[in-house]
Design a protein around this motif. Structure first.
Motif, PDB file in Angstrom:
ATOM      1  N   ASP A   1      36.839  28.827 -26.413  1.00  0.00           N
ATOM      2  CA  ASP A   1      36.416  27.861 -25.399  1.00  0.00           C
ATOM      3  C   ASP A   1      35.422  26.894 -26.031  1.00  0.00           C
ATOM      4  O   ASP A   1      34.310  27.289 -26.383  1.00  0.00           O
ATOM      5  N   PRO A   2      35.772  25.614 -26.201  1.00  0.00           N
ATOM      6  CA  PRO A   2      34.857  24.672 -26.859  1.00  0.00           C
ATOM      7  C   PRO A   2      33.609  24.382 -26.034  1.00  0.00           C
ATOM      8  O   PRO A   2      32.643  23.829 -26.567  1.00  0.00           O
ATOM      9  N   ASP A   3      33.602  24.760 -24.760  1.00  0.00           N
ATOM     10  CA  ASP A   3      32.450  24.503 -23.899  1.00  0.00           C
ATOM     11  C   ASP A   3      31.631  25.764 -23.634  1.00  0.00           C
ATOM     12  O   ASP A   3      30.872  25.821 -22.654  1.00  0.00           O
TER      13      ASP A   3
ATOM     14  N   ILE B   1      45.458  24.461 -40.897  1.00  0.00           N
ATOM     15  CA  ILE B   1      44.058  24.060 -40.991  1.00  0.00           C
ATOM     16  C   ILE B   1      43.483  24.651 -42.271  1.00  0.00           C
ATOM     17  O   ILE B   1      43.675  25.844 -42.529  1.00  0.00           O
ATOM     18  N   PRO B   2      42.834  23.863 -43.115  1.00  0.00           N
ATOM     19  CA  PRO B   2      42.278  24.394 -44.372  1.00  0.00           C
ATOM     20  C   PRO B   2      41.418  25.627 -44.148  1.00  0.00           C
ATOM     21  O   PRO B   2      40.732  25.740 -43.134  1.00  0.00           O
ATOM     22  N   ALA B   3      41.479  26.553 -45.087  1.00  0.00           N
ATOM     23  CA  ALA B   3      40.794  27.837 -44.934  1.00  0.00           C
ATOM     24  C   ALA B   3      39.285  27.679 -44.815  1.00  0.00           C
ATOM     25  O   ALA B   3      38.613  28.515 -44.192  1.00  0.00           O
ATOM     26  N   ASP B   4      38.719  26.642 -45.435  1.00  0.00           N
ATOM     27  CA  ASP B   4      37.265  26.476 -45.403  1.00  0.00           C
ATOM     28  C   ASP B   4      36.785  25.684 -44.184  1.00  0.00           C
ATOM     29  O   ASP B   4      35.602  25.356 -44.080  1.00  0.00           O
ATOM     30  N   VAL B   5      37.699  25.368 -43.267  1.00  0.00           N
ATOM     31  CA  VAL B   5      37.347  24.617 -42.064  1.00  0.00           C
ATOM     32  C   VAL B   5      37.259  25.573 -40.878  1.00  0.00           C
ATOM     33  O   VAL B   5      38.134  26.423 -40.690  1.00  0.00           O
ATOM     34  N   HIS B   6      36.209  25.458 -40.095  1.00  0.00           N
ATOM     35  CA  HIS B   6      36.015  26.293 -38.917  1.00  0.00           C
ATOM     36  C   HIS B   6      36.287  25.444 -37.673  1.00  0.00           C
ATOM     37  O   HIS B   6      35.410  24.709 -37.212  1.00  0.00           O
ATOM     38  N   PRO B   7      37.486  25.530 -37.107  1.00  0.00           N
ATOM     39  CA  PRO B   7      37.838  24.665 -35.978  1.00  0.00           C
ATOM     40  C   PRO B   7      37.022  24.926 -34.728  1.00  0.00           C
ATOM     41  O   PRO B   7      36.921  24.064 -33.859  1.00  0.00           O
ATOM     42  N   GLU B   8      36.429  26.129 -34.626  1.00  0.00           N
ATOM     43  CA  GLU B   8      35.637  26.441 -33.432  1.00  0.00           C
ATOM     44  C   GLU B   8      34.239  25.840 -33.485  1.00  0.00           C
ATOM     45  O   GLU B   8      33.542  25.785 -32.457  1.00  0.00           O
TER      46      GLU B   8
ATOM     47  N   LEU C   1      42.766  18.395 -33.715  1.00  0.00           N
ATOM     48  CA  LEU C   1      43.282  19.741 -33.957  1.00  0.00           C
ATOM     49  C   LEU C   1      44.622  19.944 -33.268  1.00  0.00           C
ATOM     50  O   LEU C   1      45.548  20.538 -33.829  1.00  0.00           O
ATOM     51  N   ALA C   2      44.729  19.475 -32.037  1.00  0.00           N
ATOM     52  CA  ALA C   2      45.984  19.617 -31.290  1.00  0.00           C
ATOM     53  C   ALA C   2      47.121  18.892 -31.998  1.00  0.00           C
ATOM     54  O   ALA C   2      48.261  19.383 -32.047  1.00  0.00           O
ATOM     55  N   ARG C   3      46.841  17.728 -32.547  1.00  0.00           N
ATOM     56  CA  ARG C   3      47.872  16.982 -33.268  1.00  0.00           C
ATOM     57  C   ARG C   3      48.296  17.702 -34.538  1.00  0.00           C
ATOM     58  O   ARG C   3      49.493  17.716 -34.887  1.00  0.00           O
ATOM     59  N   LEU C   4      47.343  18.318 -35.227  1.00  0.00           N
ATOM     60  CA  LEU C   4      47.682  19.094 -36.425  1.00  0.00           C
ATOM     61  C   LEU C   4      48.591  20.261 -36.063  1.00  0.00           C
ATOM     62  O   LEU C   4      49.562  20.554 -36.767  1.00  0.00           O
ATOM     63  N   ARG C   5      48.278  20.937 -34.954  1.00  0.00           N
ATOM     64  CA  ARG C   5      49.088  22.083 -34.542  1.00  0.00           C
ATOM     65  C   ARG C   5      50.497  21.646 -34.158  1.00  0.00           C
ATOM     66  O   ARG C   5      51.476  22.325 -34.477  1.00  0.00           O
ATOM     67  N   ARG C   6      50.611  20.517 -33.454  1.00  0.00           N
ATOM     68  CA  ARG C   6      51.934  20.023 -33.050  1.00  0.00           C
ATOM     69  C   ARG C   6      52.780  19.646 -34.272  1.00  0.00           C
ATOM     70  O   ARG C   6      54.002  19.776 -34.258  1.00  0.00           O
ATOM     71  N   GLN C   7      52.113  19.170 -35.325  1.00  0.00           N
ATOM     72  CA  GLN C   7      52.818  18.772 -36.546  1.00  0.00           C
ATOM     73  C   GLN C   7      53.116  19.965 -37.460  1.00  0.00           C
ATOM     74  O   GLN C   7      53.763  19.806 -38.489  1.00  0.00           O
TER      75      GLN C   7
END
Length: 375
Positions: A155-157, A212-219, A202-208
């Motif tokens: 949850d981003p919020d 996500i690079p291993a060193d990136v924390h999307p949360e 992030l949503a666009r990356l998932r649709r494509q």
């Protein structure tokens, strides 16, 4: 905020105030909630559209008062009116329209529809909902990520997760309160706009189908501080300014009051444009504060629950989570609800995100009865 359990001999022991969890008939509870939601949806029609138009009228009245008085020196009337206009245009009109609350009942499908309202161009933003957040980005972050990952780490919020760095700072408590105050006055442009745009990326990356690079924390939240210091792997500061925040900054604070420069010259009243800009800036601080108080408190508190894993949307567990991780505040009249931005029906909104404001008014006492019925 997080409710904890203890283990004794391998058996999970519930606290006294959590005993209801063991006794709850989840299937029966979910059936009652679903039946009420279906009935409310069937009832939506002309009355909901009239109610929406009424709230739009009130919001536009605040805009008119604020705009007509903002050149008459720095004044509280203009500041409050402009602040309320911005707040209600987002929390009431855009919020419920972008969720699809009027998709079925509004006759104007070309505008009052979740797939049309405020999206596709800057012109649509200006006509429907112009704010710091890009509507397409907010739709992803709020309508999808927040609503269907409520009080999970995804949850981003999730307030307590977003403020973990502040809690861990080795500074006096007074200084922490000052930082919170700064956040309350600036959070829409400092945190919310850049972080919602991150969720869109992030949503666009998932649709494509891209990893996500291993060193990136999307949360991890992306804020203005992030963009100014280490930067973001999802987009640049320049992209954020030109695409997301720039249109609102330019149009709202500079172009909107621009006619007052010429009106002031014609009426021989110096400083009308400068007064208008000052009132708009002060209104921005106030609407951030108003929004923070109305939004953040919806899912924060010692009696709110957190969850380690996800669940299937609109399942029994989903319905229970929306009630136990959301807060309702005083409600029942259009004036009270208007000042809350209709965010005071947070439980009902999370149970059925795509209903109208009027439906939430009807639903709140009925949801309370269902909760009492099931203990």
């Amino acid at each position: 905020m997080c409710r904890t359990t203890t283990r004794n001999g391998g058996a999970e022991q519930l606290k006294k105030e959590d005993q209801w969890v063991e006794d709850l008939d989840v299937v029966a509870f979910a059936a009652d909630i679903k039946a009420l939601g279906d009935e409310l949806e069937k009832q939506q029609g002309d009355a909901d559209v009239r109610h929406l138009n009424k709230m739009i009228g009130w919001s536009n009245a605040c805009a008119a008062v604020g705009i007509l008085t903002m050149g008459l020196g720095v004044n509280l009337v203009s500041i409050v009116a402009l602040s309320t206009w911005t707040f209600t245009r987002w929390t009431m009109i855009a919020h419920h329209t972008c969720h699809g609350g009027y998709d079925r009942c509004h006759p104007n499908k070309g505008r009052w529809n979740r797939f049309k309202f405020a999206i596709g161009s800057t012109w649509r933003r200006v006509c429907d909902w112009l704010d710091w957040m890009m509507p397409e980005a907010w739709n992803v972050e709020h309508n999808n990520r927040h609503h269907y990952c409520l009080s999970e780490l995804d949850d981003p919020d999730l307030v307590e997760e977003n403020l973990v760095d502040l809690r861990n700072m080795n500074i006096p408590m007074f200084s922490k309160y000052l930082i919170v105050l700064f956040n309350m006055l600036t959070w829409k442009w400092f945190y919310y706009a850049p972080n919602t745009y991150k969720e869109l990326k992030l949503a666009r990356l998932r649709r494509q189908g891209k990893e996500i690079p291993a060193d990136v924390h999307p949360e991890w939240a992306v804020t203005i501080k992030t963009l100014l210091t280490e930067g973001s792997p999802f987009y640049s500061l320049w992209e954020f300014v030109t695409i997301v925040a720039g249109p609102y900054l330019l149009i709202h604070f500079f172009l909107l009051p621009l006619p007052l420069m010429f009106v002031g010259q014609y009426l021989n009243m110096e400083g009308m444009y400068a007064s208008a800009v000052k009132n708009l800036v002060l209104a921005e601080l106030l609407t951030n504060f108003h929004g923070f108080v109305a939004v953040v408190t919806n899912h924060a508190g010692d009696d709110m629950y957190r969850f380690r894993t996800g669940c299937r949307p609109f399942s029994g567990s989903f319905y229970v989570r929306q009630v136990t991780a959301s807060v309702d505040f005083a409600y029942g009249t259009d004036l009270v609800d208007f000042l809350h931005g209709y965010l005071n029906y947070q439980i009902e909104h999370h149970l059925w995100p795509s209903l109208s404001m009027l439906s939430y008014q009807k639903a709140a006492p009925l949801v309370r009865d269902i909760c009492k019925k099931h203990g």
